[in-house]
Scaffold this active site. Structure first.
Site, mmCIF file in Angstrom:
data_model
loop_
_atom_site.group_PDB
_atom_site.id
_atom_site.type_symbol
_atom_site.label_atom_id
_atom_site.label_comp_id
_atom_site.label_asym_id
_atom_site.label_seq_id
_atom_site.Cartn_x
_atom_site.Cartn_y
_atom_site.Cartn_z
ATOM 1 N N ASP A 39 -16.036 13.933 15.481
ATOM 2 C CA ASP A 39 -15.695 14.243 14.084
ATOM 3 C C ASP A 39 -17.014 14.360 13.317
ATOM 4 O O ASP A 39 -18.095 14.143 13.879
ATOM 5 C CB ASP A 39 -14.770 13.148 13.501
ATOM 6 C CG ASP A 39 -13.826 13.700 12.437
ATOM 7 O OD1 ASP A 39 -14.328 14.298 11.450
ATOM 8 O OD2 ASP A 39 -12.606 13.553 12.575
ATOM 9 N N ASP A 65 -20.600 18.222 14.225
ATOM 10 C CA ASP A 65 -19.932 19.305 13.497
ATOM 11 C C ASP A 65 -19.586 20.383 14.522
ATOM 12 O O ASP A 65 -20.486 20.908 15.192
ATOM 13 C CB ASP A 65 -20.889 19.846 12.421
ATOM 14 C CG ASP A 65 -20.233 20.895 11.541
ATOM 15 O OD1 ASP A 65 -19.391 21.681 12.038
ATOM 16 O OD2 ASP A 65 -20.579 20.937 10.344
ATOM 17 N N VAL A 66 -18.299 20.686 14.653
ATOM 18 C CA VAL A 66 -17.887 21.613 15.722
ATOM 19 C C VAL A 66 -18.473 23.016 15.541
ATOM 20 O O VAL A 66 -18.412 23.842 16.456
ATOM 21 C CB VAL A 66 -16.343 21.696 15.879
ATOM 22 C CG1 VAL A 66 -15.769 20.372 16.331
ATOM 23 C CG2 VAL A 66 -15.668 22.204 14.613
ATOM 24 N N TYR A 158 -7.107 30.700 6.397
ATOM 25 C CA TYR A 158 -6.457 29.715 7.274
ATOM 26 C C TYR A 158 -5.465 30.410 8.206
ATOM 27 O O TYR A 158 -5.453 30.159 9.408
ATOM 28 C CB TYR A 158 -5.753 28.672 6.396
ATOM 29 C CG TYR A 158 -5.139 27.515 7.153
ATOM 30 C CD1 TYR A 158 -5.930 26.492 7.674
ATOM 31 C CD2 TYR A 158 -3.763 27.424 7.333
ATOM 32 C CE1 TYR A 158 -5.361 25.417 8.348
ATOM 33 C CE2 TYR A 158 -3.182 26.358 8.005
ATOM 34 C CZ TYR A 158 -3.987 25.356 8.511
ATOM 35 O OH TYR A 158 -3.429 24.294 9.184
ATOM 36 N N LYS A 162 -5.764 30.486 12.263
ATOM 37 C CA LYS A 162 -4.746 29.870 13.121
ATOM 38 C C LYS A 162 -4.068 30.899 14.031
ATOM 39 O O LYS A 162 -3.717 30.587 15.173
ATOM 40 C CB LYS A 162 -3.718 29.122 12.268
ATOM 41 C CG LYS A 162 -4.311 27.914 11.540
ATOM 42 C CD LYS A 162 -4.894 26.885 12.516
ATOM 43 C CE LYS A 162 -5.344 25.610 11.838
ATOM 44 N NZ LYS A 162 -5.879 24.611 12.780
ATOM 45 N N THR A 193 -0.146 14.323 6.080
ATOM 46 C CA THR A 193 -1.499 13.831 6.363
ATOM 47 C C THR A 193 -2.343 14.014 5.099
ATOM 48 O O THR A 193 -1.852 14.538 4.099
ATOM 49 C CB THR A 193 -2.189 14.620 7.499
ATOM 50 O OG1 THR A 193 -2.431 15.955 7.040
ATOM 51 C CG2 THR A 193 -1.364 14.670 8.765
HETATM 52 N N1 LIG Z 1 -1.184 18.519 8.032
HETATM 53 C C1 LIG Z 1 -0.473 19.624 8.226
HETATM 54 O O1 LIG Z 1 0.522 19.892 7.534
HETATM 55 C C2 LIG Z 1 -0.873 20.577 9.327
HETATM 56 C C3 LIG Z 1 0.021 21.612 9.642
HETATM 57 C C4 LIG Z 1 -0.317 22.514 10.647
HETATM 58 C C5 LIG Z 1 -1.526 22.383 11.300
HETATM 59 N N2 LIG Z 1 -2.387 21.392 10.967
HETATM 60 C C6 LIG Z 1 -3.652 21.340 11.694
HETATM 61 O O2 LIG Z 1 -3.770 20.121 12.359
HETATM 62 C C7 LIG Z 1 -5.148 19.766 12.522
HETATM 63 C C8 LIG Z 1 -5.355 18.339 12.021
HETATM 64 O O3 LIG Z 1 -4.924 18.318 10.683
HETATM 65 P P1 LIG Z 1 -4.655 16.972 9.865
HETATM 66 O O4 LIG Z 1 -3.528 17.249 8.967
HETATM 67 O O5 LIG Z 1 -4.640 15.805 10.776
HETATM 68 O O6 LIG Z 1 -5.965 16.988 8.942
HETATM 69 P P2 LIG Z 1 -7.015 15.876 8.529
HETATM 70 O O7 LIG Z 1 -7.784 16.485 7.419
HETATM 71 O O8 LIG Z 1 -6.345 14.565 8.309
HETATM 72 O O9 LIG Z 1 -7.938 15.780 9.848
HETATM 73 C C9 LIG Z 1 -8.833 16.786 10.186
HETATM 74 C C10 LIG Z 1 -10.063 16.149 10.811
HETATM 75 O O10 LIG Z 1 -10.972 17.213 11.171
HETATM 76 C C11 LIG Z 1 -12.288 16.778 10.867
HETATM 77 N N3 LIG Z 1 -13.182 17.918 10.672
HETATM 78 C C12 LIG Z 1 -13.191 18.804 9.651
HETATM 79 N N4 LIG Z 1 -14.217 19.665 9.780
HETATM 80 C C13 LIG Z 1 -14.872 19.320 10.929
HETATM 81 C C14 LIG Z 1 -16.014 19.826 11.585
HETATM 82 N N5 LIG Z 1 -16.702 20.871 11.088
HETATM 83 N N6 LIG Z 1 -16.426 19.238 12.740
HETATM 84 C C15 LIG Z 1 -15.735 18.166 13.238
HETATM 85 N N7 LIG Z 1 -14.647 17.634 12.643
HETATM 86 C C16 LIG Z 1 -14.225 18.206 11.500
HETATM 87 C C17 LIG Z 1 -12.095 15.980 9.557
HETATM 88 O O11 LIG Z 1 -13.213 15.120 9.282
HETATM 89 C C18 LIG Z 1 -10.806 15.224 9.836
HETATM 90 O O12 LIG Z 1 -11.051 13.972 10.438
HETATM 91 C C19 LIG Z 1 -5.931 20.804 11.715
HETATM 92 O O13 LIG Z 1 -6.448 21.775 12.599
HETATM 93 C C20 LIG Z 1 -4.870 21.410 10.799
HETATM 94 O O14 LIG Z 1 -5.190 22.734 10.440
HETATM 95 C C21 LIG Z 1 -2.081 20.482 9.996
#
Ligand SMILES: NC(=O)c1ccc[n+]([C@@H]2O[C@H](COP(=O)([O-])OP(=O)(O)OC[C@H]3O[C@@H](n4cnc5c(N)ncnc54)[C@H](O)[C@@H]3O)[C@@H](O)[C@H]2O)c1
Length: 251
Positions: A39, A65-66, A158, A162, A193
């Site tokens: 992360d 950072d990815v 986004y 995706k 979340t």
């Molecule tokens: N929450 C929703 O409704 C939802 C719906 C569909 C898809 N998603 C996807 O699920 C995944 C997780 O989402 P979430 O809701 O748990 O979000 P979140 O924001 O709680 O977690 C995302 C994590 O990614 C990390 N991150 C961000 N940029 C980064 C980088 N450059 N390098 C490394 N780490 C990085 C953040 O620090 C965080 O810990 C995401 O890809 C999101 O697009 C979420």
């Protein structure tokens, strides 16, 4: 038990400090799988570390950072010295919100670079760490890769990222069959979340109303199908996308 995984092996989870990634980590540790969490350096890894410590399985937090390809490869090299990497879940992601006519090059690139290109770098490095022994990669896409979200302000970047994740996962799933590395994506609907916590309450209420199941998902309801895709129960599943959306795509 959701899925039987090979104990004593290692999983890499990106974006695992919170949200869906952290929920997956909880389930992995219950299966006695060690976890390398990737992360950002700003992310708080303390909850991750206490989960792995409480479970008594190896847990390493690597701030990466990815978007930085070299750093991603260095992290996976390190993971491969810690244990046999068999599982990877790529959750790191950010959202974009804003009318498209106002989206700057910087805003556009940030989303595409993290959500799509960064995820691709992670898959490349994970494949290298897995190809001796085989493995399973699950990429977290979104139903926004299939549809345009009703009732949400525009987030074209986004949706584009995706949709790309879904197609990249299919392409890699087919490319890496010889190495016994399965690659699938999962497309969550709306999940409770930090990503959705800042939405105005009426927006989240509208999201729930547009979902046949009538509510947003809890993180565990996304983590459980991820565990299934990681496990040998899904041995004949590769290069596909699994919608976990409370029926949203059917309406
Ligand atoms: N929450 C929703 O409704 C939802 C719906 C569909 C898809 N998603 C996807 O699920 C995944 C997780 O989402 P979430 O809701 O748990 O979000 P979140 O924001 O709680 O977690 C995302 C994590 O990614 C990390 N991150 C961000 N940029 C980064 C980088 N450059 N390098 C490394 N780490 C990085 C953040 O620090 C965080 O810990 C995401 O890809 C999101 O697009 C979420």
């Amino acid at each position: 038990m959701i899925a039987e995984l090979e104990t004593g092996t290692l999983a890499v989870v990106t974006g695992g400090a919170r949200g869906i990634g952290l929920a997956v980590i909880r389930m992995l540790t219950r299966e006695r799988v060690g976890v390398v969490c990737i992360d950002t350096s700003e992310a708080d890894g303390s909850e991750f570390l206490s989960i792995t410590q409480d479970a008594g399985v190896p847990g390493y937090f690597l701030p990466v950072d990815v978007r930085r390809r070299d750093d991603v490869f260095t992290a996976l090299d390190k993971a491969a010295t810690i244990g046999r990497v068999r599982y990877a879940v790529n959750c790191a992601g950010v959202d974009s919100v804003g009318p498209s006519e106002q989206v700057s090059t910087q805003d556009w690139s940030r989303v595409l670079d993290i959500d799509l290109t960064g995820l691709f770098y992670c898959c490349q490095a994970e494949h290298l760490a897995m190809r001796e022994q085989g493995g399973s990669i699950v990429n977290v896409a979104s139903m926004s890769g299939h549809i345009i979200n009703r009732g949400a302000p525009a987030h074209a970047a986004y949706s584009a990222a995706k949709a790309g994740v879904i197609q990249v996962s299919k392409a890699l799933g087919v490319e890496w069959v010889e190495d016994r590395v399965r690659v699938n994506s999962i497309s969550p609907g709306y999940v409770r979340t930090a990503l959705t916590a800042n939405n105005p309450p009426e927006m989240n209420a509208e999201f729930a109303a547009h979902t046949p199941l009538g509510r947003m998902a809890e993180v565990g309801e996304i983590a459980a199908p991820i565990m299934f895709l990681l496990s040998d129960a899904a041995a004949y599943i590769t290069a596909t996308d699994l919608a976990v959306d409370g029926g949203y795509l059917a309406w």
